[in-house]
Design an enzyme around this catalytic site. Sequence first.
Site, short mmCIF file in Angstrom:
data_model
loop_
_atom_site.label_atom_id
_atom_site.label_comp_id
_atom_site.label_asym_id
_atom_site.label_seq_id
_atom_site.Cartn_x
_atom_site.Cartn_y
_atom_site.Cartn_z
N LYS A 165 5.27 -6.96 2.01
CA LYS A 165 5.96 -5.84 2.66
C LYS A 165 6.48 -6.34 4.00
O LYS A 165 5.84 -6.20 5.04
CB LYS A 165 4.97 -4.68 2.82
CG LYS A 165 5.63 -3.33 2.85
CD LYS A 165 4.61 -2.24 2.60
CE LYS A 165 5.12 -0.88 3.02
NZ LYS A 165 6.35 -0.44 2.36
N1 PPE Z 1 8.70 -0.17 -3.12
C1 PPE Z 1 9.11 -0.29 -1.84
C2 PPE Z 1 10.31 -1.10 -1.55
C3 PPE Z 1 8.39 0.36 -0.83
O1 PPE Z 1 8.80 0.23 0.42
C4 PPE Z 1 7.26 1.13 -1.14
C5 PPE Z 1 6.49 1.84 -0.07
C6 PPE Z 1 6.87 1.21 -2.51
C7 PPE Z 1 7.61 0.53 -3.45
C8 PPE Z 1 5.64 1.96 -2.93
O2 PPE Z 1 4.48 1.28 -2.50
P1 PPE Z 1 3.11 2.05 -2.21
O3 PPE Z 1 3.30 2.81 -0.95
O4 PPE Z 1 2.12 0.97 -2.10
O5 PPE Z 1 2.86 2.96 -3.36
N2 PPE Z 1 7.26 2.31 1.02
C9 PPE Z 1 6.59 2.65 2.26
C10 PPE Z 1 7.56 2.75 3.42
C11 PPE Z 1 8.42 3.96 3.48
C12 PPE Z 1 9.23 4.04 4.77
O6 PPE Z 1 10.33 4.62 4.74
O7 PPE Z 1 8.79 3.58 5.82
C13 PPE Z 1 5.70 3.87 2.12
O8 PPE Z 1 5.82 4.63 1.15
O9 PPE Z 1 4.84 4.04 2.97
#
Ligand code: PPE
Length: 303
Positions: free
Chosen positions: A159
């Site tokens: 991330k």
């Molecule tokens: N794909 C991406 C690209 C992504 O950024 C997230 C989380 C996910 C999938 C889902 O991952 P998880 O949260 O582990 O289920 N995105 C984070 C950031 C959002 C933001 O705008 O800042 C979040 O959901 O916290």
Amino acid sequence: MGIESRFIWMDGELVPFDQAKVHVLSHSLHYGLGVFEGIRTYRQPGGGGGVFKLDEHLRRLFDSAKMCRMTIPFSFEQVREACIQTLKANEYEEGYIRPLITLGKGAMGLGARNNPVQVTVATWEWGAYLGEEGLRDGIRVATSTFTRHHVNANLQRAKVIGHYVNSILARYEANDNGFDEAIMLDQMGWVAEGTGENLFVVRDGVVKTPPVVNILAGITRRTAMDILRREGLSVQEVPFGRDALYVADEVFLTGTAAEITPVREVDRREVGPPGPLTKRVQEVYSTGVRGEVDWLRPYITRY
Ligand code: PPE
């Protein structure tokens, strides 16, 4: 509701919100190398907050840093404690936690690697990421003209701050065109993920989600898969194109911020209002993170 809070944890201590500053010559600000997490905390039965899957998120944070050759100058336990301490100081029972690892000032240039690694933990109150209405009735999405990163152009499992330029370009485009969110396709045209969410598609009772090759290994994705498995459904981790979305019975997005967000329209093809599986996953998720589902309770860190 806003991102203001009383304190932000920076490099070992809580500092008042207005004093949580970094230097303009911080390396991360110039080149985008840095890693972060997004975690949610929810009110628990009997009062008090509970962080959902805190250790899973922190593990991914440390993994992301390792992949980027950044050494976090605090232990896993210390960062874990920082999250709890910040939540307590801000008196949040429901909120969002943002641990952020950045490279500070010192040298400039792409080869610089000895600048201090800075650790910040901020918390704020964050409502429905794609709107209350979207959470209830489903959102309208469009496939993006921007391609998701090639597997060898970035570290998709990590991330990384800089990865999000691609997401922002896609999100702006979708919003400017009147859609709520963009769906990113990879360089082959396979569906990858949303700009900040993973994606699931349902047809004839079969649930599919893209495999973790060029997408973030979402922690909510994993939870949704576990919920579905417990409902007796297997989830196929297989590649599929946008056509699978056009003829789907149900489509939903998963993410810490987005939670379980139904999709009601893709590229102007109607999917329909939130379907039974989407609603079931949503229900188990939203009650589970609030301590009301036995098998999800071990994933909650109460404070
Ligand atoms: N794909 C991406 C690209 C992504 O950024 C997230 C989380 C996910 C999938 C889902 O991952 P998880 O949260 O582990 O289920 N995105 C984070 C950031 C959002 C933001 O705008 O800042 C979040 O959901 O916290």
